[in-house]
Design an enzyme around this catalytic site. Structure first.
Site, PDB file in Angstrom:
ATOM      1  N   GLY A  32      27.504  38.866  83.088  1.00 57.57           N
ATOM      2  CA  GLY A  32      28.383  39.706  84.091  1.00 57.57           C
ATOM      3  C   GLY A  32      28.130  39.921  85.295  1.00 57.57           C
ATOM      4  CG  ASP A  34      22.484  43.005  85.070  1.00 52.65           C
ATOM      5  OD1 ASP A  34      22.096  43.655  83.883  1.00 52.65           O
ATOM      6  OD2 ASP A  34      22.031  43.047  86.003  1.00 52.65           O
ATOM      7  CB  VAL A 126      29.623  43.009  78.361  1.00 48.91           C
ATOM      8  CG1 VAL A 126      28.775  43.370  77.061  1.00 48.91           C
ATOM      9  CG2 VAL A 126      29.651  41.561  78.616  1.00 48.91           C
TER      10      VAL A 126
END
Ligand code: APR
Length: 180
Positions: A32, A34, A126
């Site tokens: 994602g 990150d 997520v």
């Protein structure tokens, strides 16, 4: 509404003082946003995160807290990493933990003289947090912070998809209409 912007963009491209990373407790990267931030910042970012102290094995940033690092190859000067709650139905303290992510991130922003900051929709990927509920918490916490501590700081909610953009826009309109 005070200095709050809602945009649809890739947060790694934003030219702001700080971008916020929706990280996990290891702070060693992931998927994602990150993953996108670590890819764009380059390998020095994970090296800087690895230097941060572990409060317990593999935990450099507990859920609800935040840590700040340089942005390295990013346009942003800083990355403020925060760990949102995993949605578990709403009765495990998720709302308070998500609110804490925004408050702790804004506290670090203030301490580091950040004048412009962009948030992704923390926990809404997520981690499965319902988008409208998360957006309401995000807008509430930012407006409270701006009203009390730092009205000059420009805050951007960076939405990655149209659904997220619509959810944040609806919340912002409701706030503007009701002045809450
Ligand atoms: N720019 C802006 N927003 C983005 C980007 C991007 N480049 N990429 C993804 N997003 C959005 C997603 O669409 C979602 O709305 O960020 C929001 C948060 O989704 P996730 O990145 O999945 O984060 P989260 O739900 O908080 O889960 C965190 O996922 O990547 C791992 O290491 C991370 O374990 C942690 C977990």
């Amino acid at each position: 509404m005070r200095a709050i912007e809602i945009v649809q963009a890739d947060i790694t491209a934003l030219r702001v003082d700080a971008i916020v990373n929706a990280a996990n407790e290891t702070l060693l990267g992931g998927g994602g946003v990150d993953g996108a931030i670590h890819r764009a910042a380059g390998p020095r970012l994970v090296a800087a995160c690895r230097e941060l102290p572990q409060l317990r094995p593999n935990v450099r940033c507990p859920t609800g807290q935040a840590r700040i690092t340089p942005g390295f190859d990013l346009p942003a000067k800083f990355v403020i990493h925060t760990v949102g709650p995993v949605w578990a139905g709403g009765s495990r303290g998720e709302p308070d933990l998500l609110a804490s992510c925004y408050r702790e991130t804004l506290r670090l922003a203030l301490e580091n003289s950040v004048r412009s900051i962009a948030f992704p929709a923390i926990s809404c990927g997520v981690y499965g947090y319902p988008l409208a509920a998360a957006a309401a918490i995000a807008v509430r916490e930012v407006r409270t912070w701006q009203a009390t501590l730092a009205p000059a700081t420009r805050v951007t909610f960076c939405c990655f998809g149209t659904e997220t953009l619509a959810a944040y826009s609806r919340i912002a309109e409701a706030v503007a209409e009701n002045g809450i």
